[in-house]
Structure formats: structure tokens, C-alpha cells
Design an enzyme around this catalytic site. Structure first.
Site, PDB file in Angstrom:
ATOM      1  N   MET A  14     -53.761  -3.677 -24.570  1.00 17.55           N
ATOM      2  CA  MET A  14     -54.389  -2.795 -25.556  1.00 17.55           C
ATOM      3  C   MET A  14     -54.560  -1.395 -24.972  1.00 17.55           C
ATOM      4  O   MET A  14     -55.420  -0.627 -25.420  1.00 17.55           O
ATOM      5  CB  MET A  14     -55.746  -3.364 -25.978  1.00 17.55           C
ATOM      6  CG  MET A  14     -55.609  -4.729 -26.651  1.00 17.55           C
ATOM      7  SD  MET A  14     -56.846  -5.013 -27.910  1.00 17.55           S
ATOM      8  CE  MET A  14     -58.324  -4.902 -26.951  1.00 17.55           C
ATOM      9  N   HIS A  20     -55.289  -0.064 -16.318  1.00 18.24           N
ATOM     10  CA  HIS A  20     -55.865   0.041 -14.977  1.00 18.24           C
ATOM     11  C   HIS A  20     -55.049  -0.849 -14.052  1.00 18.24           C
ATOM     12  O   HIS A  20     -54.046  -1.447 -14.478  1.00 18.24           O
ATOM     13  CB  HIS A  20     -57.352  -0.341 -15.001  1.00 18.24           C
ATOM     14  CG  HIS A  20     -57.632  -1.646 -15.688  1.00 18.24           C
ATOM     15  ND1 HIS A  20     -57.184  -2.852 -15.207  1.00 18.24           N
ATOM     16  CD2 HIS A  20     -58.284  -1.939 -16.850  1.00 18.24           C
ATOM     17  CE1 HIS A  20     -57.574  -3.827 -15.990  1.00 18.24           C
ATOM     18  NE2 HIS A  20     -58.226  -3.298 -17.027  1.00 18.24           N
ATOM     19  N   HIS A  39     -53.914  -4.362 -15.273  1.00 22.55           N
ATOM     20  CA  HIS A  39     -52.664  -4.355 -16.054  1.00 22.55           C
ATOM     21  C   HIS A  39     -51.486  -4.107 -15.109  1.00 22.55           C
ATOM     22  O   HIS A  39     -50.412  -4.687 -15.270  1.00 22.55           O
ATOM     23  CB  HIS A  39     -52.682  -3.239 -17.105  1.00 22.55           C
ATOM     24  CG  HIS A  39     -53.801  -3.342 -18.101  1.00 22.55           C
ATOM     25  ND1 HIS A  39     -54.917  -2.538 -18.050  1.00 22.55           N
ATOM     26  CD2 HIS A  39     -53.968  -4.140 -19.170  1.00 22.55           C
ATOM     27  CE1 HIS A  39     -55.719  -2.839 -19.055  1.00 22.55           C
ATOM     28  NE2 HIS A  39     -55.179  -3.811 -19.752  1.00 22.55           N
ATOM     29  N   GLN A  66     -58.864  -8.587 -33.723  1.00 24.34           N
ATOM     30  CA  GLN A  66     -59.524  -9.403 -32.697  1.00 24.34           C
ATOM     31  C   GLN A  66     -60.910  -8.889 -32.334  1.00 24.34           C
ATOM     32  O   GLN A  66     -61.576  -9.455 -31.472  1.00 24.34           O
ATOM     33  CB  GLN A  66     -58.650  -9.512 -31.449  1.00 24.34           C
ATOM     34  CG  GLN A  66     -58.593  -8.252 -30.589  1.00 24.34           C
ATOM     35  CD  GLN A  66     -57.645  -8.434 -29.417  1.00 24.34           C
ATOM     36  OE1 GLN A  66     -56.443  -8.593 -29.598  1.00 24.34           O
ATOM     37  NE2 GLN A  66     -58.187  -8.445 -28.210  1.00 24.34           N
ATOM     38  N   LYS A  78     -58.144 -13.224 -15.545  1.00 22.67           N
ATOM     39  CA  LYS A  78     -59.471 -12.675 -15.856  1.00 22.67           C
ATOM     40  C   LYS A  78     -59.924 -13.161 -17.229  1.00 22.67           C
ATOM     41  O   LYS A  78     -61.084 -13.449 -17.445  1.00 22.67           O
ATOM     42  CB  LYS A  78     -59.409 -11.156 -15.823  1.00 22.67           C
ATOM     43  CG  LYS A  78     -60.404 -10.495 -16.714  1.00 22.67           C
ATOM     44  CD  LYS A  78     -61.041  -9.306 -16.084  1.00 22.67           C
ATOM     45  CE  LYS A  78     -62.218  -8.823 -16.872  1.00 22.67           C
ATOM     46  NZ  LYS A  78     -61.934  -8.605 -18.271  1.00 22.67           N
ATOM     47  N   ASP A  79     -58.967 -13.213 -18.165  1.00 20.37           N
ATOM     48  CA  ASP A  79     -59.254 -13.718 -19.506  1.00 20.37           C
ATOM     49  C   ASP A  79     -58.728 -15.149 -19.589  1.00 20.37           C
ATOM     50  O   ASP A  79     -57.755 -15.434 -20.291  1.00 20.37           O
ATOM     51  CB  ASP A  79     -58.599 -12.806 -20.548  1.00 20.37           C
ATOM     52  CG  ASP A  79     -59.102 -11.381 -20.430  1.00 20.37           C
ATOM     53  OD1 ASP A  79     -60.235 -11.123 -20.840  1.00 20.37           O
ATOM     54  OD2 ASP A  79     -58.375 -10.525 -19.873  1.00 20.37           O
ATOM     55  N   GLN A  83     -58.375 -16.856 -23.004  1.00 17.63           N
ATOM     56  CA  GLN A  83     -57.243 -16.284 -23.743  1.00 17.63           C
ATOM     57  C   GLN A  83     -55.930 -16.870 -23.216  1.00 17.63           C
ATOM     58  O   GLN A  83     -55.064 -17.287 -23.987  1.00 17.63           O
ATOM     59  CB  GLN A  83     -57.272 -14.771 -23.564  1.00 17.63           C
ATOM     60  CG  GLN A  83     -56.029 -14.045 -24.015  1.00 17.63           C
ATOM     61  CD  GLN A  83     -56.210 -12.545 -23.925  1.00 17.63           C
ATOM     62  OE1 GLN A  83     -57.010 -11.978 -24.664  1.00 17.63           O
ATOM     63  NE2 GLN A  83     -55.504 -11.885 -23.043  1.00 17.63           N
ATOM     64  N   SER A 129     -61.678  -3.909 -15.442  1.00 19.08           N
ATOM     65  CA  SER A 129     -61.718  -4.031 -16.894  1.00 19.08           C
ATOM     66  C   SER A 129     -61.838  -2.642 -17.492  1.00 19.08           C
ATOM     67  O   SER A 129     -62.482  -1.764 -16.902  1.00 19.08           O
ATOM     68  CB  SER A 129     -62.938  -4.874 -17.302  1.00 19.08           C
ATOM     69  OG  SER A 129     -63.202  -4.702 -18.675  1.00 19.08           O
ATOM     70  N   SER A 130     -61.249  -2.469 -18.676  1.00 17.70           N
ATOM     71  CA  SER A 130     -61.359  -1.155 -19.322  1.00 17.70           C
ATOM     72  C   SER A 130     -62.809  -0.881 -19.725  1.00 17.70           C
ATOM     73  O   SER A 130     -63.181   0.258 -19.993  1.00 17.70           O
ATOM     74  CB  SER A 130     -60.429  -1.071 -20.528  1.00 17.70           C
ATOM     75  OG  SER A 130     -60.419  -2.281 -21.220  1.00 17.70           O
TER      76      SER A 130
HETATM   77  P1  AMP Z   1     -56.200  -6.010 -22.479  1.00 18.94           P
HETATM   78  O1  AMP Z   1     -55.543  -4.673 -22.443  1.00 18.94           O
HETATM   79  O2  AMP Z   1     -57.643  -6.000 -22.103  1.00 18.94           O
HETATM   80  O3  AMP Z   1     -55.911  -6.769 -23.756  1.00 18.94           O
HETATM   81  O4  AMP Z   1     -55.503  -6.872 -21.321  1.00 18.94           O
HETATM   82  C1  AMP Z   1     -54.113  -7.024 -21.275  1.00 18.94           C
HETATM   83  C2  AMP Z   1     -53.758  -8.030 -20.215  1.00 18.94           C
HETATM   84  O5  AMP Z   1     -54.228  -7.580 -18.948  1.00 18.94           O
HETATM   85  C3  AMP Z   1     -54.388  -9.409 -20.449  1.00 18.94           C
HETATM   86  O6  AMP Z   1     -53.446 -10.425 -20.135  1.00 18.94           O
HETATM   87  C4  AMP Z   1     -55.539  -9.405 -19.472  1.00 18.94           C
HETATM   88  O7  AMP Z   1     -55.924 -10.710 -19.061  1.00 18.94           O
HETATM   89  C5  AMP Z   1     -54.942  -8.626 -18.328  1.00 18.94           C
HETATM   90  N1  AMP Z   1     -55.994  -8.098 -17.449  1.00 18.94           N
HETATM   91  C6  AMP Z   1     -57.044  -7.303 -17.785  1.00 18.94           C
HETATM   92  N2  AMP Z   1     -57.834  -7.074 -16.716  1.00 18.94           N
HETATM   93  C7  AMP Z   1     -57.268  -7.733 -15.674  1.00 18.94           C
HETATM   94  C8  AMP Z   1     -57.603  -7.900 -14.289  1.00 18.94           C
HETATM   95  N3  AMP Z   1     -58.694  -7.340 -13.765  1.00 18.94           N
HETATM   96  N4  AMP Z   1     -56.790  -8.648 -13.519  1.00 18.94           N
HETATM   97  C9  AMP Z   1     -55.675  -9.244 -14.042  1.00 18.94           C
HETATM   98  N5  AMP Z   1     -55.302  -9.123 -15.338  1.00 18.94           N
HETATM   99  C10 AMP Z   1     -56.087  -8.392 -16.140  1.00 18.94           C
END
Ligand code: AMP
Length: 283
Positions: A32, A36, A39, A63, A151-152, A155, A187-188
């Protein structure tokens, strides 16, 4: 190198048909935006294992269980594109909301059971929105492998189950959680923490680690392992625990007696910011 940016489904399909014709293995990282190093770990892994790497950047409205959260989810697309380029992505798919949802969706993907526990209890509709958008993205990109962060963990488990149940021809690759040097999971949302909140935020991971240590040392009562972690969190009134659970690693259902592989997962509020994290304890 700057990656190619495409914002239409048709455009992505056309480009990837050419790529596939060259015999390339395609790795896919759905995000999304607000990228960082977490990702980054996914994109780097995809880069190592694929000939061609696709990243999607799409803030998925269906979501978000709180509309304000969606409105507040701001991303800097130019910066994200730069990061994708630096990490070696070949193509960044940046659809608009209208491109992904030209009409109110009539079909949703619900993964029963797995979505009922942990975050699912507090975020109604969240995982339905996630599974639906990931199913759509996997149909559009049709990658050989797709990368998701541990982390998720919930999910990840939901996506793995969806891929099995819907016979999707993709391998889901889990990637370990990337952390700050003090243990805080990247995390964002971390950017919303004030200076003081940022100081105490790593206690979430520390609490999970003490529980993990107890289980690894032979504690079989989930309540005792939980209590150890909660004690640590209780020392910090700025932290409000939404849940902290010891769950079966496969079903994600809470366990009382620990007899096999488990995951210890928690969500805590630090001020106005909700943080999640988890650790696993193999059998
Ligand atoms: P998001 O942009 O938050 O939807 O995350 C996109 C992907 O990045 C998802 O598969 C998350 O699980 C992964 N992600 C987010 N933060 C981390 C992290 N600290 N370590 C590993 N993967 C991450």
C-alpha cells in the site's frame, strides 16, 4: 534504474505477456505504498529469486474498517517509485481506485475461520478486503511467486489458505519481519508515534520475546506465558493492549495447553497508534 510505472490493468497484462514470452520468472510484492525497509526486504528477496519483479502500490479502500484511517493513509508516490527503483523492481503497478473498483464489488473473498481470530475480532471486514484485493491483484499480475511479510502473520495465513482453496497458480513466500535495531517491527504507522511513544514502542516485541522464552523453556500453560508478557506491558500505562494471544500456528485459534507449534501475537495501542507484532515458537 527507474522502474516502469503502469496504472492500468490492461497495460500491466500487455507488458507481462511480453515478459512471460521471454521465459521470465515473475516475482510480485503487493503493497500500500509508504515503503520502508520492511517492504524493501520483500522486494530484495523477490529480486534475488525472480527474473522480473513487479511491485503494486494501491491503498485498498475496502480493507479499512475505519474511514478516517483510509483518509489519513497518505503516501508519497514519487518517493516510493524511487525506492522501488533503488531496490531493483522492474515494474510498479499503480492503479487508481476506479481502475480496481469501477463499480461497487459484488464478489468478496472470505476466508472463514482464520479471519475470526486475533485482529479479525477487532477489525470487522478487514481481512475480507485484504483477501479480495490480493485475489484481484494475483489475477492481474499472475506472478510465479508473491511475497508477504510475517509481520502480518494472520494476513499471510489467510492468503496462503486462499491460494490453496481457490487453486491459484502462485507460490506464496513468507518473509521474516524486518525490525529497527531496538526490535520495533518496521511499519508505516511508526511515523505517527511521538518521541516518547517511540521510546516505549519496542516493549511490545520485548513482551512477546519473554512469552516466547517461557514457552521455549517448557511452559505449556498459555495463560502463564501470556501473563508474563502482560506483566511487562502493564508497567507502561501509555500502552493499551487490544489482544495478546497464544494461538495454534496453523489455525490461529487460541490454545490453552501448548502442545505443538504456536504463534504469540499482540496488538497494542500506543497513544493513537495501533501496533501489531508476533513471534513463533516451533514445535
Ligand atoms: P502494507 O504496505 O502494509 O500492506 O504491507 C505490504 C507487505 O509488506 C505485506 O506483505 C506486509 O506484511 C509486508 N511488511 C510490512 N512491514 C513489514 C516488516 N516490518 N517486515 C516484513 N514485511 C513487512
Amino acid at each position: 534504474m527507474t522502474p516502469e510505472q503502469i496504472d492500468t490493468i490492461e497495460g500491466v497484462r500487455r507488458r507481462l505477456a511480453q515478459v512471460r514470452q521471454r521465459g521470465c520468472v515473475i516475482g510480485f510484492v503487493p503493497t500500500m505504498g509508504a515503503l520502508h525497509a520492511g517492504h524493501g526486504a520483500l522486494i530484495e528477496r523477490a529480486r534475488r529469486e525472480s527474473h522480473y519483479v513487479v511491485v503494486s502500490i494501491f491503498v485498498n479502500p475496502i480493507q479499512f474498517d475505519r474511514h478516517n484511517d483510509y483518509e489519513a493513509y497518505t503516501i508519497d508516490l514519487r518517493q516510493d517509485l524511487e525506492s522501488c527503483g533503488a531496490l531493483g523492481a522492474d515494474l510498479v503497478f499503480t492503479p487508481t481506485r476506479e481502475e480496481m473498483y469501477p463499480a461497487e464489488p459484488a464478489i468478496f473473498v472470505e476466508v472463514a475461520g482464520l479471519a475470526d481470530h486475533l485482529c479479525g475480532r477487532f477489525r470487522p471486514g478487514h481481512f475480507r478486503g485484504v483477501a479480495t484485493v490480493v485475489a484481484k491483484l494475483l489475477h492481474i499480475v499472475a506472478p510465479d511467486r508473491a511475497y508477504f511479510g510475517e509481520k502480518d502473520a494472520q494476513q499471510l495465513a489467510i492468503i496462503q489458505r486462499m491460494v490453496v482453496d481457490l487453486n491459484l497458480a502462485v507460490e506464496i513466500v513468507p518473509v521474516p519481519t524486518a525490525r529497527e535495531s531496538d526490535g520495533l517491527a518496521l511499519s508505516s504507522r511508526n511515523k505517527h508515534l511521538s518521541g516518547d511513544e517511540r521510546q516505549i514502542a519496542p516493549i511490545l516485541f520485548q513482551a512477546l520475546l519473554v512469552a516466547q522464552k517461557r514457552v521455549a523453556a517448557g511452559c505449556t500453560a498459555a495463560a502463564d506465558a501470556k501473563e508474563t508478557a502482560l506483566q511487562l506491558l502493564k508497567g507502561h500505562p501509555q500502552m493499551r493492549v487490544e489482544y495478546l494471544e497464544v494461538v495454534d500456528a496453523a489455525s490461529l485459534a487460541p490454545v490453552e495447553r501448548i502442545g505443538g507449534a504456536v504463534r504469540i501475537a499482540a496488538a497494542v495501542w500506543v497513544g493513537g497508534t495501533r501496533l501489531i507484532d508476533n513471534v513463533s515458537v516451533p514445535e
